[in-house]
Design a protein around this motif. Structure first.
Motif, PDB file in Angstrom:
ATOM      1  N   LEU A  35       0.832  -1.198   0.000  1.00 39.43           N
ATOM      2  CA  LEU A  35       0.000   0.000   0.000  1.00 39.43           C
ATOM      3  C   LEU A  35       0.868   1.250   0.000  1.00 39.43           C
ATOM      4  CD1 LEU A  35      -2.961   1.063   0.367  1.00 39.43           C
ATOM      5  CD2 LEU A  35      -2.527   1.023   2.810  1.00 39.43           C
ATOM      6  N   ILE A  36       0.445   2.238  -0.783  1.00 41.38           N
ATOM      7  CA  ILE A  36       1.065   3.560  -0.756  1.00 41.38           C
ATOM      8  C   ILE A  36       0.045   4.512  -0.149  1.00 41.38           C
ATOM      9  CG2 ILE A  36       1.966   5.486  -2.114  1.00 41.38           C
ATOM     10  CD1 ILE A  36       2.813   3.415  -4.221  1.00 41.38           C
ATOM     11  N   VAL A  37       0.449   5.265   0.870  1.00 44.54           N
ATOM     12  CA  VAL A  37      -0.432   6.224   1.532  1.00 44.54           C
ATOM     13  C   VAL A  37       0.068   7.627   1.226  1.00 44.54           C
ATOM     14  CG1 VAL A  37      -1.316   7.070   3.736  1.00 44.54           C
ATOM     15  CG2 VAL A  37      -0.969   4.617   3.400  1.00 44.54           C
ATOM     16  N   ALA A  38      -0.816   8.474   0.700  1.00 42.58           N
ATOM     17  CA  ALA A  38      -0.490   9.877   0.462  1.00 42.58           C
ATOM     18  C   ALA A  38      -0.707  10.620   1.777  1.00 42.58           C
ATOM     19  CB  ALA A  38      -1.376  10.449  -0.631  1.00 42.58           C
ATOM     20  N   LEU A  39       0.355  11.172   2.318  1.00 35.84           N
ATOM     21  CA  LEU A  39       0.306  11.837   3.617  1.00 35.84           C
ATOM     22  C   LEU A  39       0.276  13.347   3.431  1.00 35.84           C
ATOM     23  CD1 LEU A  39       0.449  11.697   6.705  1.00 35.84           C
ATOM     24  CD2 LEU A  39       2.920  11.511   6.499  1.00 35.84           C
ATOM     25  N   SER A  40      -0.858  13.944   3.769  1.00 36.18           N
ATOM     26  CA  SER A  40      -0.999  15.392   3.630  1.00 36.18           C
ATOM     27  C   SER A  40      -0.487  16.122   4.866  1.00 36.18           C
ATOM     28  CB  SER A  40      -2.472  15.748   3.426  1.00 36.18           C
ATOM     29  OG  SER A  40      -3.216  15.469   4.605  1.00 36.18           O
ATOM     30  N   GLY A  41      -0.416  15.406   5.972  1.00 32.44           N
ATOM     31  CA  GLY A  41      -0.037  16.034   7.232  1.00 32.44           C
ATOM     32  C   GLY A  41      -1.237  16.205   8.149  1.00 32.44           C
ATOM     33  N   GLY A  42      -2.420  15.912   7.650  1.00 34.45           N
ATOM     34  CA  GLY A  42      -3.633  15.994   8.463  1.00 34.45           C
ATOM     35  C   GLY A  42      -3.823  14.739   9.297  1.00 34.45           C
ATOM     36  N   ALA A  43      -4.795  14.790  10.191  1.00 35.30           N
ATOM     37  CA  ALA A  43      -5.039  13.680  11.115  1.00 35.30           C
ATOM     38  C   ALA A  43      -5.463  12.406  10.388  1.00 35.30           C
ATOM     39  CB  ALA A  43      -6.092  14.084  12.133  1.00 35.30           C
ATOM     40  N   ASP A  44      -6.324  12.525   9.382  1.00 32.68           N
ATOM     41  CA  ASP A  44      -6.830  11.335   8.696  1.00 32.68           C
ATOM     42  C   ASP A  44      -5.719  10.585   7.968  1.00 32.68           C
ATOM     43  OD1 ASP A  44      -9.399  11.910   9.559  1.00 32.68           O
ATOM     44  OD2 ASP A  44      -9.931  12.960   7.722  1.00 32.68           O
ATOM     45  N   TRP A  50      -0.133   5.449   9.857  1.00 34.63           N
ATOM     46  CA  TRP A  50       0.201   4.645  11.031  1.00 34.63           C
ATOM     47  C   TRP A  50      -0.397   3.246  10.908  1.00 34.63           C
ATOM     48  CZ3 TRP A  50      -3.392   2.464  14.317  1.00 34.63           C
ATOM     49  CH2 TRP A  50      -2.860   1.787  15.409  1.00 34.63           C
ATOM     50  N   ALA A  51      -1.678   3.169  10.546  1.00 36.45           N
ATOM     51  CA  ALA A  51      -2.373   1.879  10.452  1.00 36.45           C
ATOM     52  C   ALA A  51      -1.745   1.010   9.370  1.00 36.45           C
ATOM     53  CB  ALA A  51      -3.857   2.100  10.184  1.00 36.45           C
ATOM     54  N   ALA A  52      -1.424   1.595   8.227  1.00 37.15           N
ATOM     55  CA  ALA A  52      -0.808   0.835   7.135  1.00 37.15           C
ATOM     56  C   ALA A  52       0.539   0.273   7.567  1.00 37.15           C
ATOM     57  CB  ALA A  52      -0.647   1.717   5.901  1.00 37.15           C
ATOM     58  N   HIS A  53       1.318   1.085   8.264  1.00 40.85           N
ATOM     59  CA  HIS A  53       2.617   0.621   8.738  1.00 40.85           C
ATOM     60  C   HIS A  53       2.454  -0.484   9.776  1.00 40.85           C
ATOM     61  CE1 HIS A  53       6.826   0.640   9.734  1.00 40.85           C
ATOM     62  NE2 HIS A  53       6.536   0.882  10.995  1.00 40.85           N
ATOM     63  N   LYS A  54       1.494  -0.336  10.672  1.00 35.70           N
ATOM     64  CA  LYS A  54       1.253  -1.345  11.705  1.00 35.70           C
ATOM     65  C   LYS A  54       0.795  -2.658  11.075  1.00 35.70           C
ATOM     66  CE  LYS A  54      -1.018  -2.005  16.151  1.00 35.70           C
ATOM     67  NZ  LYS A  54       0.160  -2.407  16.892  1.00 35.70           N
ATOM     68  N   ALA A  55      -0.071  -2.582  10.076  1.00 32.11           N
ATOM     69  CA  ALA A  55      -0.621  -3.788   9.451  1.00 32.11           C
ATOM     70  C   ALA A  55       0.336  -4.428   8.445  1.00 32.11           C
ATOM     71  CB  ALA A  55      -1.944  -3.459   8.769  1.00 32.11           C
ATOM     72  N   LEU A  56       1.099  -3.613   7.720  1.00 35.04           N
ATOM     73  CA  LEU A  56       1.890  -4.122   6.604  1.00 35.04           C
ATOM     74  C   LEU A  56       3.392  -3.988   6.763  1.00 35.04           C
ATOM     75  CD1 LEU A  56      -0.323  -2.659   3.751  1.00 35.04           C
ATOM     76  CD2 LEU A  56      -0.228  -5.039   4.504  1.00 35.04           C
ATOM     77  N   GLY A  57       3.834  -3.239   7.765  1.00 32.79           N
ATOM     78  CA  GLY A  57       5.266  -3.053   7.958  1.00 32.79           C
ATOM     79  C   GLY A  57       5.931  -2.470   6.725  1.00 32.79           C
ATOM     80  N   GLY A  58       6.959  -3.144   6.251  1.00 35.30           N
ATOM     81  CA  GLY A  58       7.728  -2.670   5.103  1.00 35.30           C
ATOM     82  C   GLY A  58       7.006  -2.711   3.778  1.00 35.30           C
ATOM     83  N   GLN A  59       5.809  -3.268   3.759  1.00 35.39           N
ATOM     84  CA  GLN A  59       5.032  -3.304   2.528  1.00 35.39           C
ATOM     85  C   GLN A  59       4.186  -2.049   2.353  1.00 35.39           C
ATOM     86  OE1 GLN A  59       7.108  -5.770   1.442  1.00 35.39           O
ATOM     87  NE2 GLN A  59       5.382  -5.961   0.068  1.00 35.39           N
ATOM     88  N   SER A  60       4.350  -1.087   3.257  1.00 33.28           N
ATOM     89  CA  SER A  60       3.650   0.190   3.105  1.00 33.28           C
ATOM     90  C   SER A  60       4.672   1.292   2.861  1.00 33.28           C
ATOM     91  CB  SER A  60       2.814   0.515   4.355  1.00 33.28           C
ATOM     92  OG  SER A  60       3.643   0.717   5.468  1.00 33.28           O
ATOM     93  N   ILE A  61       4.296   2.228   2.026  1.00 29.59           N
ATOM     94  CA  ILE A  61       5.153   3.371   1.710  1.00 29.59           C
ATOM     95  C   ILE A  61       4.324   4.633   1.911  1.00 29.59           C
ATOM     96  CG2 ILE A  61       6.420   4.596  -0.106  1.00 29.59           C
ATOM     97  CD1 ILE A  61       6.959   1.904  -1.417  1.00 29.59           C
ATOM     98  N   ILE A  62       4.935   5.643   2.490  1.00 26.05           N
ATOM     99  CA  ILE A  62       4.291   6.935   2.702  1.00 26.05           C
ATOM    100  C   ILE A  62       4.841   7.902   1.656  1.00 26.05           C
ATOM    101  CG2 ILE A  62       3.913   8.815   4.334  1.00 26.05           C
ATOM    102  CD1 ILE A  62       2.815   5.955   5.146  1.00 26.05           C
ATOM    103  N   GLY A  87       8.934   5.329  11.554  1.00 23.35           N
ATOM    104  CA  GLY A  87       9.913   4.414  10.974  1.00 23.35           C
ATOM    105  C   GLY A  87       9.438   3.766   9.685  1.00 23.35           C
ATOM    106  N   VAL A  88       8.679   4.491   8.891  1.00 27.42           N
ATOM    107  CA  VAL A  88       8.136   3.932   7.649  1.00 27.42           C
ATOM    108  C   VAL A  88       9.015   4.279   6.469  1.00 27.42           C
ATOM    109  CG1 VAL A  88       5.760   4.008   8.471  1.00 27.42           C
ATOM    110  CG2 VAL A  88       6.666   5.926   7.185  1.00 27.42           C
ATOM    111  N   ARG A  89       8.863   3.522   5.397  1.00 25.13           N
ATOM    112  CA  ARG A  89       9.515   3.864   4.141  1.00 25.13           C
ATOM    113  C   ARG A  89       8.767   5.066   3.576  1.00 25.13           C
ATOM    114  NH1 ARG A  89       8.821  -1.297   0.767  1.00 25.13           N
ATOM    115  NH2 ARG A  89       9.425   0.126  -0.875  1.00 25.13           N
ATOM    116  N   GLN A  90       9.506   5.980   2.967  1.00 26.71           N
ATOM    117  CA  GLN A  90       8.835   7.163   2.423  1.00 26.71           C
ATOM    118  C   GLN A  90       9.429   7.596   1.108  1.00 26.71           C
ATOM    119  OE1 GLN A  90       9.486  10.933   4.428  1.00 26.71           O
ATOM    120  NE2 GLN A  90      11.181  10.039   5.567  1.00 26.71           N
ATOM    121  N   ARG A  91       8.603   8.263   0.341  1.00 19.97           N
ATOM    122  CA  ARG A  91       8.996   8.919  -0.904  1.00 19.97           C
ATOM    123  C   ARG A  91       8.556  10.356  -0.779  1.00 19.97           C
ATOM    124  NH1 ARG A  91      11.272   4.839  -1.019  1.00 19.97           N
ATOM    125  NH2 ARG A  91      11.172   3.177  -2.528  1.00 19.97           N
TER     126      ARG A  91
END
Length: 93
Positions: A35-44, A50-62, A87-91
């Motif tokens: 999963l790739i999560v687009a992080l705007s900086g907002g709460a949602d 956070w949830a993607a990283h907790k569920a998928l670990g290294g298989q999630s990218i921010i 501690g997530v992978r990020q682009r």
């Protein structure tokens, strides 16, 4: 995007509590290979990151924007600290 991921079963009619929703979200996310999560900086988006990283670990990218004129230096700092602590992978774009 191939499919919409439903957090709640269509048969569920009533509201579910916060802890149950969180467990259900983590369970649904864990079913996804990556999963790739687009992080705007907002709460949602931060919660989803956070949830993607907790569920998928290294298989999630921010992914988050860093060079947009509408994105303040303060907001960038907050997002960078959050991503670093998580501690997530990020682009960065």
């Amino acid at each position: 995007m191939k499919e919409l991921i439903h957090i709640r079963n269509a048969k569920e009619r009533c509201c579910v509590g916060g802890k149950k929703k969180a467990r259900l979200l983590l369970a649904r996310l864990a079913e996804i290979p990556s999963l790739i999560v687009a992080l705007s900086g907002g709460a949602d988006s931060a919660y989803l990151a956070w949830a993607a990283h907790k569920a998928l670990g290294g298989q999630s990218i921010i992914r988050h924007l860093r060079s947009s004129p509408s994105y303040s230096a303060h907001d960038r700092t907050i997002v960078e600290e959050f991503v670093s602590k998580l501690g997530v992978r990020q682009r960065i774009h």
